[in-house]
Structures are given as C-alpha cells and as structure tokens.
Design a protein around this motif. Structure first.
Motif, PDB file in Angstrom:
ATOM      1  N   ASP A 135       0.628  -1.369   0.073  1.00 33.99           N
ATOM      2  CA  ASP A 135       0.069   0.154  -0.041  1.00 33.99           C
ATOM      3  C   ASP A 135       0.830   1.127  -0.007  1.00 33.99           C
ATOM      4  OD1 ASP A 135      -2.562  -1.424  -0.111  1.00 33.99           O
ATOM      5  OD2 ASP A 135      -2.554  -1.438   2.027  1.00 33.99           O
ATOM      6  N   GLU A 136       1.997   1.196   0.508  1.00 35.68           N
ATOM      7  CA  GLU A 136       3.056   2.553   0.625  1.00 35.68           C
ATOM      8  C   GLU A 136       3.657   2.587  -0.658  1.00 35.68           C
ATOM      9  OE1 GLU A 136       5.371   1.802   3.859  1.00 35.68           O
ATOM     10  OE2 GLU A 136       3.740   2.414   5.460  1.00 35.68           O
ATOM     11  N   MET A 137       3.566   1.709  -1.538  1.00 36.02           N
ATOM     12  CA  MET A 137       4.388   1.816  -2.922  1.00 36.02           C
ATOM     13  C   MET A 137       3.704   3.003  -3.595  1.00 36.02           C
ATOM     14  SD  MET A 137       4.787  -2.153  -4.050  1.00 36.02           S
ATOM     15  CE  MET A 137       6.034  -1.831  -5.350  1.00 36.02           C
ATOM     16  N   SER A 138       4.941   3.910  -4.065  1.00 32.88           N
ATOM     17  CA  SER A 138       4.186   5.112  -4.957  1.00 32.88           C
ATOM     18  C   SER A 138       3.888   4.590  -6.441  1.00 32.88           C
ATOM     19  CB  SER A 138       5.498   5.958  -4.956  1.00 32.88           C
ATOM     20  OG  SER A 138       6.423   5.495  -5.451  1.00 32.88           O
ATOM     21  N   GLU A 139       4.480   3.261  -6.748  1.00 32.54           N
ATOM     22  CA  GLU A 139       4.493   2.991  -8.126  1.00 32.54           C
ATOM     23  C   GLU A 139       4.467   1.486  -8.030  1.00 32.54           C
ATOM     24  OE1 GLU A 139       7.438   3.207 -11.183  1.00 32.54           O
ATOM     25  OE2 GLU A 139       8.989   4.057  -9.420  1.00 32.54           O
ATOM     26  N   ARG A 140       3.670   0.558  -8.780  1.00 30.36           N
ATOM     27  CA  ARG A 140       3.759  -0.754  -8.774  1.00 30.36           C
ATOM     28  C   ARG A 140       3.771  -1.507 -10.583  1.00 30.36           C
ATOM     29  NH1 ARG A 140      -1.418   0.370  -5.647  1.00 30.36           N
ATOM     30  NH2 ARG A 140      -0.720   0.750  -3.653  1.00 30.36           N
ATOM     31  N   ASP A 141       4.645  -2.210 -10.368  1.00 31.49           N
ATOM     32  CA  ASP A 141       4.673  -2.970 -11.814  1.00 31.49           C
ATOM     33  C   ASP A 141       3.533  -4.178 -11.627  1.00 31.49           C
ATOM     34  OD1 ASP A 141       6.040  -4.504 -10.342  1.00 31.49           O
ATOM     35  OD2 ASP A 141       7.827  -4.317 -11.763  1.00 31.49           O
ATOM     36  N   ALA A 142       3.718  -5.056 -12.645  1.00 34.91           N
ATOM     37  CA  ALA A 142       2.920  -6.154 -12.982  1.00 34.91           C
ATOM     38  C   ALA A 142       3.385  -7.171 -11.787  1.00 34.91           C
ATOM     39  CB  ALA A 142       2.613  -6.569 -14.162  1.00 34.91           C
ATOM     40  N   PHE A 143       4.731  -7.231 -11.471  1.00 33.87           N
ATOM     41  CA  PHE A 143       5.226  -8.243 -10.703  1.00 33.87           C
ATOM     42  C   PHE A 143       4.998  -8.021  -9.387  1.00 33.87           C
ATOM     43  CE2 PHE A 143       9.106  -9.768  -8.328  1.00 33.87           C
ATOM     44  CZ  PHE A 143       8.816 -11.250  -8.842  1.00 33.87           C
ATOM     45  N   ALA A 144       4.984  -6.778  -9.012  1.00 33.34           N
ATOM     46  CA  ALA A 144       4.505  -6.286  -7.628  1.00 33.34           C
ATOM     47  C   ALA A 144       3.106  -6.749  -7.370  1.00 33.34           C
ATOM     48  CB  ALA A 144       4.619  -4.876  -7.530  1.00 33.34           C
ATOM     49  N   TRP A 145       2.264  -6.551  -8.119  1.00 31.50           N
ATOM     50  CA  TRP A 145       0.857  -6.850  -8.076  1.00 31.50           C
ATOM     51  C   TRP A 145       0.557  -8.492  -7.905  1.00 31.50           C
ATOM     52  CZ3 TRP A 145      -3.747  -3.944  -7.719  1.00 31.50           C
ATOM     53  CH2 TRP A 145      -3.610  -2.543  -7.673  1.00 31.50           C
ATOM     54  N   THR A 146       1.447  -9.186  -8.670  1.00 32.12           N
ATOM     55  CA  THR A 146       1.270 -10.746  -8.836  1.00 32.12           C
ATOM     56  C   THR A 146       1.936 -11.203  -7.575  1.00 32.12           C
ATOM     57  OG1 THR A 146       1.683 -10.308 -11.150  1.00 32.12           O
ATOM     58  CG2 THR A 146       1.948 -12.575 -10.156  1.00 32.12           C
ATOM     59  N   THR A 147       3.033 -10.504  -6.868  1.00 38.36           N
ATOM     60  CA  THR A 147       3.565 -10.923  -5.867  1.00 38.36           C
ATOM     61  C   THR A 147       2.739 -10.806  -4.534  1.00 38.36           C
ATOM     62  OG1 THR A 147       5.818 -10.119  -6.556  1.00 38.36           O
ATOM     63  CG2 THR A 147       5.533 -10.689  -4.196  1.00 38.36           C
ATOM     64  N   MET A 148       1.829  -9.598  -4.572  1.00 37.92           N
ATOM     65  CA  MET A 148       0.864  -9.451  -3.418  1.00 37.92           C
ATOM     66  C   MET A 148      -0.214 -10.344  -3.562  1.00 37.92           C
ATOM     67  SD  MET A 148       0.397  -7.595  -0.631  1.00 37.92           S
ATOM     68  CE  MET A 148      -0.424  -8.744   0.327  1.00 37.92           C
ATOM     69  N   VAL A 149      -0.631 -10.579  -4.912  1.00 40.14           N
ATOM     70  CA  VAL A 149      -1.808 -11.511  -5.075  1.00 40.14           C
ATOM     71  C   VAL A 149      -1.579 -13.112  -4.708  1.00 40.14           C
ATOM     72  CG1 VAL A 149      -2.970 -12.805  -6.655  1.00 40.14           C
ATOM     73  CG2 VAL A 149      -2.858 -10.288  -6.991  1.00 40.14           C
ATOM     74  N   SER A 150      -0.077 -13.434  -5.095  1.00 38.50           N
ATOM     75  CA  SER A 150       0.279 -14.345  -4.521  1.00 38.50           C
ATOM     76  C   SER A 150       0.517 -14.826  -2.981  1.00 38.50           C
ATOM     77  CB  SER A 150       1.756 -14.964  -5.184  1.00 38.50           C
ATOM     78  OG  SER A 150       1.411 -14.865  -6.526  1.00 38.50           O
ATOM     79  N   GLY A 151       0.689 -13.792  -2.232  1.00 36.14           N
ATOM     80  CA  GLY A 151       1.156 -13.722  -0.975  1.00 36.14           C
ATOM     81  C   GLY A 151      -0.316 -13.818  -0.110  1.00 36.14           C
ATOM     82  N   LEU A 152      -1.432 -13.497  -0.713  1.00 36.79           N
ATOM     83  CA  LEU A 152      -2.502 -13.504  -0.241  1.00 36.79           C
ATOM     84  C   LEU A 152      -3.327 -15.112  -0.527  1.00 36.79           C
ATOM     85  CD1 LEU A 152      -4.435 -10.047  -1.303  1.00 36.79           C
ATOM     86  CD2 LEU A 152      -3.939 -10.906   0.876  1.00 36.79           C
ATOM     87  N   VAL A 153      -2.820 -15.589  -1.596  1.00 38.75           N
ATOM     88  CA  VAL A 153      -3.257 -16.939  -1.996  1.00 38.75           C
ATOM     89  C   VAL A 153      -2.407 -17.774  -1.113  1.00 38.75           C
ATOM     90  CG1 VAL A 153      -3.007 -18.782  -3.756  1.00 38.75           C
ATOM     91  CG2 VAL A 153      -3.931 -16.499  -4.377  1.00 38.75           C
ATOM     92  N   ARG A 154      -1.258 -17.686  -0.715  1.00 44.76           N
ATOM     93  CA  ARG A 154      -0.619 -18.399   0.004  1.00 44.76           C
ATOM     94  C   ARG A 154      -1.336 -18.582   1.480  1.00 44.76           C
ATOM     95  NH1 ARG A 154       5.019 -19.846   1.103  1.00 44.76           N
ATOM     96  NH2 ARG A 154       5.243 -19.897   3.595  1.00 44.76           N
ATOM     97  N   VAL A 155      -1.904 -17.647   2.237  1.00 48.51           N
ATOM     98  CA  VAL A 155      -2.345 -17.574   3.522  1.00 48.51           C
ATOM     99  C   VAL A 155      -3.829 -18.123   3.170  1.00 48.51           C
ATOM    100  CG1 VAL A 155      -0.895 -15.796   4.526  1.00 48.51           C
ATOM    101  CG2 VAL A 155      -2.921 -15.038   3.422  1.00 48.51           C
ATOM    102  N   GLY A 156      -4.337 -18.423   2.154  1.00 48.43           N
ATOM    103  CA  GLY A 156      -5.796 -18.754   2.121  1.00 48.43           C
ATOM    104  C   GLY A 156      -6.829 -17.716   1.773  1.00 48.43           C
ATOM    105  N   ASP A 157      -6.254 -16.475   1.647  1.00 44.69           N
ATOM    106  CA  ASP A 157      -7.211 -15.303   1.493  1.00 44.69           C
ATOM    107  C   ASP A 157      -7.633 -15.219   0.034  1.00 44.69           C
ATOM    108  OD1 ASP A 157      -9.143 -13.115   1.774  1.00 44.69           O
ATOM    109  OD2 ASP A 157      -7.347 -11.836   2.459  1.00 44.69           O
ATOM    110  N   VAL A 158      -8.476 -16.235  -0.444  1.00 45.93           N
ATOM    111  CA  VAL A 158      -8.762 -16.242  -1.944  1.00 45.93           C
ATOM    112  C   VAL A 158      -9.647 -15.001  -2.304  1.00 45.93           C
ATOM    113  CG1 VAL A 158      -9.588 -17.333  -3.676  1.00 45.93           C
ATOM    114  CG2 VAL A 158      -8.511 -18.632  -2.039  1.00 45.93           C
ATOM    115  N   PHE A 159     -10.605 -14.826  -1.369  1.00 45.60           N
ATOM    116  CA  PHE A 159     -11.388 -13.638  -1.724  1.00 45.60           C
ATOM    117  C   PHE A 159     -10.765 -12.276  -1.943  1.00 45.60           C
ATOM    118  CE2 PHE A 159     -14.155 -10.226  -0.080  1.00 45.60           C
ATOM    119  CZ  PHE A 159     -15.418 -10.378  -0.875  1.00 45.60           C
TER     120      PHE A 159
END
Length: 535
Positions: A135-159
């Motif tokens: 959330d504190e990132m001033s700019e985000r590329d596709a890799f940053a978005w994907t990394t965050m999505v993967s992190g949420l998937v990892r903990v089971g927060d699919v929603f």
C-alpha cells in the motif's frame, strides 16, 4: 587479469564474479573476491548475489555484515539480494533488520526493494506487513501486483486475492496463474474453471494447475479431458503434469488412456523417474494390469518410498499377498524406510490373501521395530483381517484395546461385515449400536445386519430393524455406479439412472441378450430380466 594486475580493477572484478554466478562457478567467484584488496560496493553486490544464486544464502548475509564493517554504503541492488537471501534462508529477524536499514537509507520507496519485501513477509505469513509495504508503494509494476496476489493466496485469503486481482491495471499470465492456483488450493473448482475459461493466454503452468485442481477434487475425467485439450493446443508438459494425469487415469480405471500417457511420456523424452514411474505403477495396478505395473517398477533405475508403496498396494489389491510381503522384504533389504502408508498396503495385502499370522507379525513389527504408531486405517485392516478369518472375539478385543485412536465407523463396519460372514449376531448387534452412534443416517450397515438375520430366519429381528430405520429416517444407500472405457472414452453407469445418451440402444441390446439366454436355457436365477430396470 592477475598477470596484468587487472584483478584489482573493481569494474572488471564485478564482471568476472557476475559471469561466474551465471554458470554457478562459485569457487572462481570466491577466489577472485579473496584476491581483491579493496572491493567496492559493486563487487560486494555481485558476490552477495552469487551466493544467493548458488544456494549459500547465509554466506551472503555474512558478506553484508563484512561490508558494513568496511563502512561501505549499501545500494538498492544490495538490499534486493539480501531480502531474497533472508526469504530463502527463513531468516525473519535478520530480514526485519535489513528492512530497518532500507528505511534509514531512504530506499523504502524503491520498487526494486519493495517487491522482494512483499515476498519476504508473505513467505512468513505476515500478510498484514506485506500489504502495508504494498500500500505504501508509490508505483507498482505487474510483478509487484502478482507478488501481493500470490501472498494472499498463500495464506488462503482467496477472496482478498481476487479483489486485488480485479484491481490490477494490467494482468500478466503469472497473475492469472496465481489466482488459478488459489482457487485450486481451496478446492473451488467452479471458480477455477471459470477463471481458466476467461484467460486470454495460457502456458504449461496454467494447464497443469487446472489439471491438478480437477485431480485434487476427484474430478478425474475432467482432468484427463483438460490434458487432451492441452495436447491439441500444442502445449508441452512436464513431469508434474504427466504424474497428475496418469494418477487421474488410475482413479477412473482408464487403462487405455493411461497406456497412451505412458507412450506419450516415452515418445516425448520423459525419463522414467520416481514421479512418473510411481504414478505409472499405481495406474497399471488400479486399472487391473498388475503385470505392466511390475514391468514398470523393475525398470525404474531409482525407486523411492512412493514407488515401493504403489507396488505393494497393487499386489495386495490383486490378491497376491505373499508377493506383496516378498516385495516388502526386498524394500527392507534395499534399506528403504517404510512409513504408515507402507504398512496399510502390507496389512491390506494380508487381508485380501487371508494371511492372518503374517498380518499379526507385520502389525507388531510396525509398532516395535519401526516405532510407527498405528492409525485408524491400520486397526481397520487388522479388524477386517481377523473378521474375515472368523476371529471375531480377537477383533473385538483389538478394538477395545484402542486408546490413542478412537474407533470409527470403518472399524465397526469391518467387524460387522465379519459377523455377517460368520453369522455371529451377538457381536453384530454390538457393532451396529456403535455404528448407530457414529453414522446414524447410513443404511448400509443396517442392510448388512438385516441380511444376516434373514439368513438365520430371524424375521422378527428383520422387522424390528426396519422399524428402527423408518423411525430414525435412515436414508437409503447412494446408488452404486460402474465405469467402462471404450475407445478412449470413459462411460459411467449408475443404478436407476437413464441419462446415458445411448440408454435406449443399451436396453434394446440387453432385451435381445435376455431372449437369447432364455433360448439357451442358461438364465436360471441369473436375474437377467431386471437388467433394464437397473439401468
């Protein structure tokens, strides 16, 4: 470089170390670094990255401390490699310290540093910290978005992962694959299938994830169909894909398709390794071709525990109990340590072959020689073995001796089956009472005891049990079904089901066969007149 005294040139040294890391020649890199009298930060960066790439992450952390002692200021390149090292080495505290250094150095707004930090915190299930960095990132590329999505998937927060996925301005194939893997992980096959159909492009990871999703959720025919589509689209697969598809064939009894998979694997350069090999051994055994299973097993140059377990289970399944025990002895000679699954296969083999003494010996050996605590499945095998052999009192004593594991419906059901075979109605009543407590809505166990009373001409007890079933609203047993493979297609038939597209033709043929049987006078008591009604 040494001859020309160029080994003290930090620019050339940096290039040499970086090149060495590309070819995983860490010895050359370490020697070159040790010859430098005053390595600068870029040389340290190259050396830290080399250790990360060559799986010596702790050494990279030590180099960072050495760099600080040399009073060299780290760069974003330094920190990105360090965070990766902390992630791989599971060095949480060190990583948090590095994060503090990043903030002090003013690099906490760098995309090059923040993305590894998201991955670092997500790897420790610190998803709140990962989201804070994101959330504190001033700019985000596709890799940053994907990394965050993967992190949420990892903990089971699919929603949460899907909500973030939908916000992505640009979705790459890695982000689609992460979301697909998330649905597969929680068993949401419907959402996974819908996402799969939406994907603008697919790679081998996508197809494999969808196949695995179907297989893990016991939709094996769908898994095989997806693999066929994958081949028709010209997408190559790896050993993980092959093992998943072959395993799916095993579960639906698709021997012809399984053989095609075997040929496909051989023709496309797949080595018969422990992954594909164990899947083939299991598939051939479950599909009824134990000879092919043995051929594949003995052709394997390397055999792990899964391979041995698969062949022992396969031999036992086909009634070759003594062969299964011989295979278990071979496994011990090869010094492969058995596990609980191995003993389930061994005890099951003894059950199918009626090897009571061998079963007793293996059960004791599991506890005393291998220190494996028996689980409910091991007790279930032993009760089944003793019950089939008519040793019902001993089976009951074994159940009553269970302390750590609570007897479940499978164990009491095995005892009840043995009682029916040997017409021990007293113990059967006891077993049914236990089953009524654990699975009050199941009709199968009631049917076993009703049949036993009927065979003993105790019709009063039959009426009593049926009255109990009616009073407790016991549901009827789910209809059985069978599958048959014809020309590479698997057809499923369930009792009282008429939804098969060739239902009329099948009934017509059965009527014709029924007539021929009557003409041949071979239809006495075979029940062939009810064939159509069962379809």
């Amino acid at each position: 470089m040494i001859r020309n005294n160029a080994h003290q040139n930090c620019f050339l040294l940096n290039q040499l170390i970086s090149t060495s890391s590309t070819f995983h020649q860490i010895g050359i890199a370490e020697f070159a670094f040790s010859q430098s009298k005053q390595p600068n930060v870029f040389v340290y960066n190259a050396m830290i990255r080399t250790h990360v790439l060559c799986s010596s992450e702790i050494k990279s952390l030590e180099l960072y401390m050495e760099m600080l002692r040399a009073e060299l200021s780290a760069t974003t390149y330094t920190y990105s490699s360090l965070i990766k090292a902390c992630t791989i080495a599971s060095a949480l505290r060190f990583g948090e310290g590095v994060h503090c250094q990043i903030s002090k150095s003013g690099f906490d707004s760098s995309l090059f540093v923040q993305t590894p930090l998201i991955e670092f915190y997500a790897g420790f299930d610190r998803i709140a910290d990962a989201r804070k960095v994101f959330d504190e990132m001033s700019e985000r590329d596709a890799f940053a978005w994907t990394t965050m999505v993967s992190g949420l998937v990892r903990v089971g927060d699919v929603f949460g992962a899907r909500a973030l996925f939908d916000e992505m301005p640009v979705k790459n194939i890695a982000s689609w694959n992460s979301m697909l893997a998330g649905y597969a992980r929680v068993g949401d096959v419907v959402s996974a299938s819908a996402l799969f159909d939406e994907m603008p492009e697919r790679d081998s990871i996508t197809w494999t994830a969808m196949i695995t999703c179907y297989s893990q959720n016991k939709q094996f025919r769908e898994a095989v169909e997806v693999f066929k589509d994958m081949k028709s689209n010209g997408v190559g697969c790896d050993a993980v894909t092959m093992a998943s598809v072959i395993s799916a064939c095993a579960h639906i009894g698709a021997l012809e398709i399984g053989r095609d998979m075997h040929v496909y694997a051989m023709c496309n350069g797949f080595k018969l390794d422990v992954f594909v090999g164990s899947a083939l051994v299991d598939m051939y055994a479950k599909c009824g071709s134990i000879e092919s299973s043995l051929v594949v097993f003995f052709k394997l140059q390397e055999k792990n525990l899964f391979c041995w377990n698969a062949i022992i289970e396969g031999l036992g399944m086909h009634g070759y109990g003594e062969r299964a025990l011989e295979m278990f002895k071979m496994m011990e000679v090869e010094r492969v340590e058995p596990n609980g699954v191995t003993f389930v296969g061994v005890l099951s083999a003894c059950t199918h072959a009626g090897l009571v003494e061998e079963g007793r010996r293996c059960f004791k050996s599991m506890i005393h020689d291998y220190a494996i605590a028996p689980g409910v499945e091991h007790y279930g095998c032993m009760v089944d073995l003793l019950g089939r052999a008519g040793m019902l009192e001993e089976a009951l004593e074994l159940i009553e001796s269970m302390e750590v594991v609570e007897p479940n419906a499978i164990i009491w059901g095995a005892l009840l089956s043995g009682c029916k075979i040997h017409r021990n109605l007293e113990i059967a009543e006891l077993a049914l009472k236990k089953l009524m407590n654990s699975e009050p809505g199941s009709s199968g166990y009631y049917a076993l005891l009703i049949n036993a009373y009927a065979e003993a001409n105790q019709w009063g007890e039959v009426a009593r049990l049926r009255a109990i079933m009616k009073e407790q609203r016991v549901e009827k047993k789910c209809p059985g079904y069978s599958v048959v493979e014809i020309n590479g297609m698997v057809h499923e038939f369930a009792a009282s089901d008429n939804c098969h597209p060739m239902h009329s033709e099948i009934c017509t043929l059965l009527i014709e066969l029924n007539g021929k049987l009557k003409l041949a006078k071979d239809s006495t008591d075979c029940g062939s007149g009810n064939m159509c009604s069962s379809l």
